[in-house]
Every structure is written in structure tokens, then in C-alpha cells.
Write a protein that holds these residues in place. Structure first.
Motif, PDB file in Angstrom:
ATOM      1  N   THR A   4       0.828  -1.209   0.000  1.00 22.02           N
ATOM      2  CA  THR A   4       0.000   0.000   0.000  1.00 22.02           C
ATOM      3  C   THR A   4       0.857   1.252   0.000  1.00 22.02           C
ATOM      4  OG1 THR A   4      -1.673  -1.227   1.255  1.00 22.02           O
ATOM      5  CG2 THR A   4      -1.873   1.165   1.196  1.00 22.02           C
ATOM      6  N   PHE A   5       1.936   1.237   0.775  1.00 28.00           N
ATOM      7  CA  PHE A   5       2.830   2.395   0.815  1.00 28.00           C
ATOM      8  C   PHE A   5       3.473   2.634  -0.554  1.00 28.00           C
ATOM      9  CE2 PHE A   5       7.062   4.222   1.412  1.00 28.00           C
ATOM     10  CZ  PHE A   5       6.763   5.369   2.131  1.00 28.00           C
ATOM     11  N   ILE A   6       3.892   1.571  -1.213  1.00 27.65           N
ATOM     12  CA  ILE A   6       4.510   1.715  -2.536  1.00 27.65           C
ATOM     13  C   ILE A   6       3.505   2.279  -3.540  1.00 27.65           C
ATOM     14  CG2 ILE A   6       5.481   0.433  -4.480  1.00 27.65           C
ATOM     15  CD1 ILE A   6       6.780  -1.439  -2.455  1.00 27.65           C
ATOM     16  N   VAL A   7       2.274   1.773  -3.501  1.00 27.03           N
ATOM     17  CA  VAL A   7       1.248   2.265  -4.415  1.00 27.03           C
ATOM     18  C   VAL A   7       0.977   3.747  -4.181  1.00 27.03           C
ATOM     19  CG1 VAL A   7      -1.198   2.097  -4.990  1.00 27.03           C
ATOM     20  CG2 VAL A   7       0.172   0.026  -4.768  1.00 27.03           C
ATOM     21  N   LEU A   8       0.846   4.147  -2.935  1.00 26.34           N
ATOM     22  CA  LEU A   8       0.594   5.555  -2.633  1.00 26.34           C
ATOM     23  C   LEU A   8       1.788   6.430  -3.007  1.00 26.34           C
ATOM     24  CD1 LEU A   8      -1.235   5.243   0.806  1.00 26.34           C
ATOM     25  CD2 LEU A   8      -2.231   5.620  -1.442  1.00 26.34           C
ATOM     26  N   ALA A   9       2.999   5.906  -2.819  1.00 24.45           N
ATOM     27  CA  ALA A   9       4.184   6.673  -3.197  1.00 24.45           C
ATOM     28  C   ALA A   9       4.233   6.879  -4.706  1.00 24.45           C
ATOM     29  CB  ALA A   9       5.436   5.949  -2.710  1.00 24.45           C
ATOM     30  N   ILE A  10       3.917   5.831  -5.459  1.00 21.03           N
ATOM     31  CA  ILE A  10       3.889   5.962  -6.914  1.00 21.03           C
ATOM     32  C   ILE A  10       2.830   6.970  -7.344  1.00 21.03           C
ATOM     33  CG2 ILE A  10       3.387   4.732  -9.069  1.00 21.03           C
ATOM     34  CD1 ILE A  10       4.609   2.246  -7.800  1.00 21.03           C
ATOM     35  N   ALA A  11       1.667   6.905  -6.701  1.00 18.19           N
ATOM     36  CA  ALA A  11       0.605   7.857  -7.023  1.00 18.19           C
ATOM     37  C   ALA A  11       1.042   9.289  -6.732  1.00 18.19           C
ATOM     38  CB  ALA A  11      -0.652   7.515  -6.223  1.00 18.19           C
ATOM     39  N   ARG A  12       1.698   9.481  -5.608  1.00 22.19           N
ATOM     40  CA  ARG A  12       2.172  10.825  -5.270  1.00 22.19           C
ATOM     41  C   ARG A  12       3.214  11.310  -6.261  1.00 22.19           C
ATOM     42  NH1 ARG A  12       0.191  15.280  -3.490  1.00 22.19           N
ATOM     43  NH2 ARG A  12       1.779  16.676  -2.642  1.00 22.19           N
ATOM     44  N   TYR A  13       4.079  10.405  -6.685  1.00 20.01           N
ATOM     45  CA  TYR A  13       5.106  10.771  -7.674  1.00 20.01           C
ATOM     46  C   TYR A  13       4.464  11.174  -8.995  1.00 20.01           C
ATOM     47  CZ  TYR A  13       8.924  10.172 -11.014  1.00 20.01           C
ATOM     48  OH  TYR A  13       9.832  10.359 -12.019  1.00 20.01           O
ATOM     49  N   LEU A  14       3.448  10.416  -9.431  1.00 19.82           N
ATOM     50  CA  LEU A  14       2.761  10.756 -10.672  1.00 19.82           C
ATOM     51  C   LEU A  14       2.081  12.114 -10.566  1.00 19.82           C
ATOM     52  CD1 LEU A  14       1.162   7.310 -11.602  1.00 19.82           C
ATOM     53  CD2 LEU A  14       3.144   8.388 -12.656  1.00 19.82           C
ATOM     54  N   LEU A  15       1.455  12.377  -9.423  1.00 24.27           N
ATOM     55  CA  LEU A  15       0.799  13.665  -9.237  1.00 24.27           C
ATOM     56  C   LEU A  15       1.799  14.811  -9.261  1.00 24.27           C
ATOM     57  CD1 LEU A  15      -1.813  12.768  -6.470  1.00 24.27           C
ATOM     58  CD2 LEU A  15      -2.226  13.117  -8.903  1.00 24.27           C
ATOM     59  N   LEU A  16       2.968  14.611  -8.658  1.00 19.72           N
ATOM     60  CA  LEU A  16       3.994  15.655  -8.680  1.00 19.72           C
ATOM     61  C   LEU A  16       4.492  15.916 -10.101  1.00 19.72           C
ATOM     62  CD1 LEU A  16       6.113  14.783  -5.501  1.00 19.72           C
ATOM     63  CD2 LEU A  16       4.610  16.748  -5.835  1.00 19.72           C
ATOM     64  N   ARG A  17       4.663  14.851 -10.873  1.00 13.87           N
ATOM     65  CA  ARG A  17       5.095  15.025 -12.263  1.00 13.87           C
ATOM     66  C   ARG A  17       4.057  15.788 -13.070  1.00 13.87           C
ATOM     67  NH1 ARG A  17       7.540  10.170 -15.518  1.00 13.87           N
ATOM     68  NH2 ARG A  17       7.718  11.971 -16.894  1.00 13.87           N
ATOM     69  N   ILE A  18       2.783  15.470 -12.837  1.00 13.87           N
ATOM     70  CA  ILE A  18       1.721  16.166 -13.572  1.00 13.87           C
ATOM     71  C   ILE A  18       1.694  17.639 -13.174  1.00 13.87           C
ATOM     72  CG2 ILE A  18      -0.779  16.338 -13.820  1.00 13.87           C
ATOM     73  CD1 ILE A  18      -0.898  13.297 -13.583  1.00 13.87           C
ATOM     74  N   GLU A  19       1.829  17.926 -11.879  1.00 10.82           N
ATOM     75  CA  GLU A  19       1.801  19.320 -11.427  1.00 10.82           C
ATOM     76  C   GLU A  19       2.989  20.102 -11.990  1.00 10.82           C
ATOM     77  OE1 GLU A  19       1.742  18.997  -7.223  1.00 10.82           O
ATOM     78  OE2 GLU A  19      -0.381  18.411  -7.106  1.00 10.82           O
ATOM     79  N   ARG A  20       4.162  19.471 -12.069  1.00 11.62           N
ATOM     80  CA  ARG A  20       5.313  20.149 -12.650  1.00 11.62           C
ATOM     81  C   ARG A  20       5.114  20.405 -14.135  1.00 11.62           C
ATOM     82  NH1 ARG A  20      10.110  16.479  -9.926  1.00 11.62           N
ATOM     83  NH2 ARG A  20       9.868  17.245  -7.773  1.00 11.62           N
ATOM     84  N   ARG A  21       4.498  19.451 -14.821  1.00 14.04           N
ATOM     85  CA  ARG A  21       4.267  19.627 -16.248  1.00 14.04           C
ATOM     86  C   ARG A  21       3.278  20.735 -16.510  1.00 14.04           C
ATOM     87  NH1 ARG A  21       2.204  14.352 -18.518  1.00 14.04           N
ATOM     88  NH2 ARG A  21       4.131  13.664 -17.537  1.00 14.04           N
TER      89      ARG A  21
END
Length: 331
Positions: A312-329
Motif C-alpha cells: 500500500t505504501f509503494i502504491v501511494l508513493a507511486i501515485a504521489r510521484y505521478l501527481l507531482l510530475r503532472i503538477e510540474r508539467r
């Protein structure tokens, strides 16, 4: 008289200064109190999370010392000989959650699109209430319904058709092979899809409604169809919120216990067929924790909980990383 008037004004000014100072002190005290309360709440959450992690690690330590890495890669689960492996529950957890999201995400987004763009106003509230009611149904009710209604229906009307249809299709024949048990991985995935559908739909609907109307009106003014407006305007504008809703649903699917326990079959084995019985981490813990005899057996079940926490922690971390990439883009 003039001196007395000046003295009175001076005393009044001093009194005003004193009152202002007391008011500022009260505001400063309330602000400090609020800051400390919020900090304490945040620290409490971190301490609680740390306590859970420590408890899981301590409880899982005997099993991890006994089996090492083989605990994660072994399929064996035999309480009699005290040989335990977590591969089958891990496989079942990931597969059921993945299939559930494959079903729930498209349906959830389509329902949200219908509610925000196409649904008549008089029908929006009943459908919205129905979706919210689905989210409020206890998981054990889903499990009972799945066992006594959905599983027999799949066994008699759906699974035989899937087996015969894909029998000669390379790749898919193994996914839909075997006798139609009714219960199994596919049934558990369908139950999970129904359970996570309200979360995905509700969050997607809310973020779709937050899109500024001027953007959609401009797209319609350029001649875009409803699908093109959703595809090129609404979804790009709301992708952060949509991904957040999907990840919330995925977290619910990964940790669901009772509903899956009723319909998955609780078999500690890995089968390529989605129609075969299987198990998940949560279902294994729920089924066997009260019957666990011996420290190693109990420790193995706690180790399963630790693995689920890590997943669960890995899944949430990946989700957070994707959201950060989208916000930067976005900028």
C-alpha cells in the motif's frame, strides 16, 4: 485646568495602549495554542503510524528470521509442518485489485461524465444518492450478496460462456480455463469493482463539476462534440483529481477483507485462470488469525500484514510521484 485635561488624556492614552497590548497578548496566546494543537495532531498521526510499523516489524520478525526472502517468493502455506510462504496471497491481492480497477475506472469515469454533461437535472440527484448509498453499504453485505447471488449467477450463466468462448484463443484460454466454480478470483474482482466504483465516481464527478464553464463553452463554440470536450478539456484539467480518486479506490481494493473472503475461495495456490479459487493477504489474515497456533504461525500472519502495508505504501508513493510530475508539467 489645562494640566488636568492633559493628565486625563495621558491616562486615557495609556489605558488604550494597555488594552491593546492585552488584546495582542490574547491573540498571540490563541495563535500559539492553535499552532501547538495542530502540530500535536500531526505528530500524533506520525507517532501512530510509526507505532503500527514497529508493531508489525516486531511481530513479523520471527517469521522473517525463519524463512528469510523465501517467505516472499514461496507458495507453500502449511500450518501443520509450519512452512509458510506469502507468494499466493500477494499474487491474489495484486490480481484482484488490478482486475477490479480495470473494470471500475472506465465505468466510474463514464458515470461521472454522464452526470456532469449528459444527465437531465431531475435524474442527477437520484443517481448521485444511489452512488453514495453504494459507498455506505458494509463490506460484509457485499460478501453475502456475492456468495449467494453473484457467484451462482456467474457459475450458471457467465463462466461457462467465457470458458467456451476463449477455449481456442491463445493467451486468453488460460485466463478463463477450468470448471466454473462460481467463486474465485474473477468473482472477487467484480465485488471489489462494485465496492470501489462509488469512490471513483464521486470524486471524478466533483472534479468535473469544478471545471470552469467558460472552458467548456469555448470548446463547444469551436464545434467540439461532448466527447471531445471531455477528452481534450475536462480530463486534462482534472487529471490530478481523477488520479487521486483512482488511487483512493485502489487503496480500498488492496485492503478489502470480508467481501473478498466470502467469494474468493481461500485457496493458497497460484492459478493462471481467473475462474480458479485463490486468496488475498487480508482474506488469509481474517480466516486464520483466530486459529493460529504457535508463535511462528502467528508471526507469519503478521508478516503478511507487514507486506500489505509495504504494498500500500509503494502504491501511494507511486501515485504521489505521478501527481507531482503532472503538477510540474502543468507549471
Amino acid at each position: 485646568m489645562v494640566d488636568m485635561a492633559l493628565d486625563g488624556q495621558s491616562a486615557s492614552a495609556k489605558q488604550d495602549v494597555k488594552e491593546r497590548a492585552q488584546a495582542l497578548d490574547r491573540l498571540r496566546f490563541s495563535d500559539d495554542l492553535f499552532r501547538n494543537l495542530t502540530r500535536s495532531a500531526a505528530v500524533f498521526v506520525l507517532a501512530l503510524l510509526g507505532g503500527v510499523i514497529i508493531a508489525l516489524i516486531v511481530g513479523a520478525a520471527p517469521a522473517l528470521r525463519e524463512f528469510g526472502l523465501s517467505f516472499v517468493v514461496s507458495e507453500s502455506w502449511n500450518p501443520v509442518t509450519e512452512k509458510f510462504g506469502a507468494l499466493a496471497p500477494i499474487y491474489g491481492t495484486l490480481v484482484t485489485s488490478f482486475v477490479a480497477m480495470l473494470i471500475a475506472v472506465p465505468f466510474g469515469l463514464l458515470i461521472a461524465m454522464f452526470l456532469t454533461e449528459l444527465c437531465p437535472k431531475w435524474l442527477r440527484r437520484p443517481i448521485g444518492i444511489a452512488i453514495e448509498l453504494l459507498a455506505g453499504i458494509p463490506s460484509i453485505i457485499y460478501g453475502i450478496w456475492g456468495l449467494f447471488v453473484l457467484a451462482p449467477f456467474l457459475q450458471q450463466h457467465v463462466q461457462p460462456g467465457l470458458i467456451s468462448t476463449f477455449a481456442n484463443v491463445p493467451g486468453l484460454s488460460s485466463l478463463f480455463a477450468g470448471p466454473p466454480y462460481g467463486i474465485g478470483v474473477l468473482t472477487a474482482s467484480l465485488i471489489l469493482a462494485i465496492m470501489v466504483l462509488p469512490f471513483i465516481t464521486s470524486i471524478s464527478r466533483d472534479v468535473f463539476e469544478a471545471v470552469p464553464p467558460v472552458l467548456k463553452e469555448a470548446a463547444y463554440g469551436l464545434g467540439c462534440s461532448t466527447w471531445e470536450v471531455m477528452r481534450y478539456v475536462v480530463l486534462p484539467y482534472t487529471r490530478v483529481g481523477v488520479i487521486g480518486g483512482v488511487m483512493l479506490g485502489l487503496g480500498r481494493a488492496l485492503g478489502e477483507t470480508m467481501a473478498v473472503t466470502f467469494v474468493i475461495g481461500n485457496a493458497h495456490k497460484i492459478a493462471t485462470s481467473l475462474l480458479a479459487p485463490g486468496t488475498t493477504i487480508s482474506a488469509t489474515i481474517a480466516n486464520e488469525f483466530t486459529e493460529a497456533v504457535g508463535d511462528l504461525y502467528t508471526s507469519s500472519l503478521i508478516a503478511l500484514g507487514l507486506i500489505l502495508f509495504v504494498i500500500t505504501f509503494i502504491v501511494l508513493a507511486i501515485a504521489r510521484y505521478l501527481l507531482l510530475r503532472i503538477e510540474r508539467r502543468i507549471g
